[in-house]
Design an enzyme around this catalytic site. Sequence first.
Site, mmCIF file in Angstrom:
data_model
loop_
_atom_site.group_PDB
_atom_site.id
_atom_site.type_symbol
_atom_site.label_atom_id
_atom_site.label_comp_id
_atom_site.label_asym_id
_atom_site.label_seq_id
_atom_site.Cartn_x
_atom_site.Cartn_y
_atom_site.Cartn_z
ATOM 1 N N ASP A 7 4.622 3.272 -9.891
ATOM 2 C CA ASP A 7 3.728 2.172 -9.544
ATOM 3 C C ASP A 7 2.976 2.647 -8.299
ATOM 4 O O ASP A 7 3.525 2.639 -7.196
ATOM 5 C CB ASP A 7 4.518 0.898 -9.246
ATOM 6 C CG ASP A 7 3.630 -0.256 -8.825
ATOM 7 O OD1 ASP A 7 2.486 -0.342 -9.319
ATOM 8 O OD2 ASP A 7 4.072 -1.067 -7.989
ATOM 9 N N GLU A 67 1.228 3.673 -13.897
ATOM 10 C CA GLU A 67 0.426 2.467 -14.098
ATOM 11 C C GLU A 67 -1.013 2.756 -13.706
ATOM 12 O O GLU A 67 -1.290 3.306 -12.633
ATOM 13 C CB GLU A 67 0.981 1.313 -13.258
ATOM 14 C CG GLU A 67 0.261 0.009 -13.514
ATOM 15 C CD GLU A 67 0.892 -1.173 -12.795
ATOM 16 O OE1 GLU A 67 0.117 -1.983 -12.251
ATOM 17 O OE2 GLU A 67 2.121 -1.279 -12.771
ATOM 18 N N ASP A 140 7.948 -3.131 -6.360
ATOM 19 C CA ASP A 140 7.274 -1.874 -6.699
ATOM 20 C C ASP A 140 8.198 -0.966 -7.519
ATOM 21 O O ASP A 140 7.753 -0.268 -8.425
ATOM 22 C CB ASP A 140 6.828 -1.145 -5.431
ATOM 23 C CG ASP A 140 6.051 -2.059 -4.508
ATOM 24 O OD1 ASP A 140 4.820 -2.113 -4.630
ATOM 25 O OD2 ASP A 140 6.689 -2.750 -3.696
#
Length: 157
Positions: A7, A67, A140
């Site tokens: 992330d 991501e 996260d």
Amino acid sequence: MRIIGIDPGTGILGFGIIEIHHRQLQLVDGGVIRTPVKQDDAIRLTTIYEELTDIIAQTHPLAMSVEKLFFAQNVTTAMTVAQARGVVLLCGQQAGLTIHEYTPLQIKQALTGYGRAEKKQMQEMVRAVLKLKTIPKPDDCADALAAAITYAMTTSY
């Protein structure tokens, strides 16, 4: 097969490593890389590079799931996150990992079956899929694990 999910972020970069063993997903490791807000961007990106390179070297993933960026408003934040993503992709490429990128919508769809799922639903699915007692923290890390799980669920291994 071992997968690292990322992330991306400059201040906080989440990572999560899972392993697929007999079609079951298991948590290997997870956490965050933090950099000081007031620090020069070049130093922050170097920290991300060095720490992520070490994590990859220690955990030996074969694939990386990252991501993709989705920002509708804050251009400054998007630019710094894009820089961190570039460092992440470089680390994965240098380690010889297979790299896949997923939008937040794709990750939500893969984990919950609904592309507009709430963050709490996503976190609960990460907990359930990995058979954890609690939701991974911070957010996260849970988001990074969701990216890794998405790779496991959407590719043949």
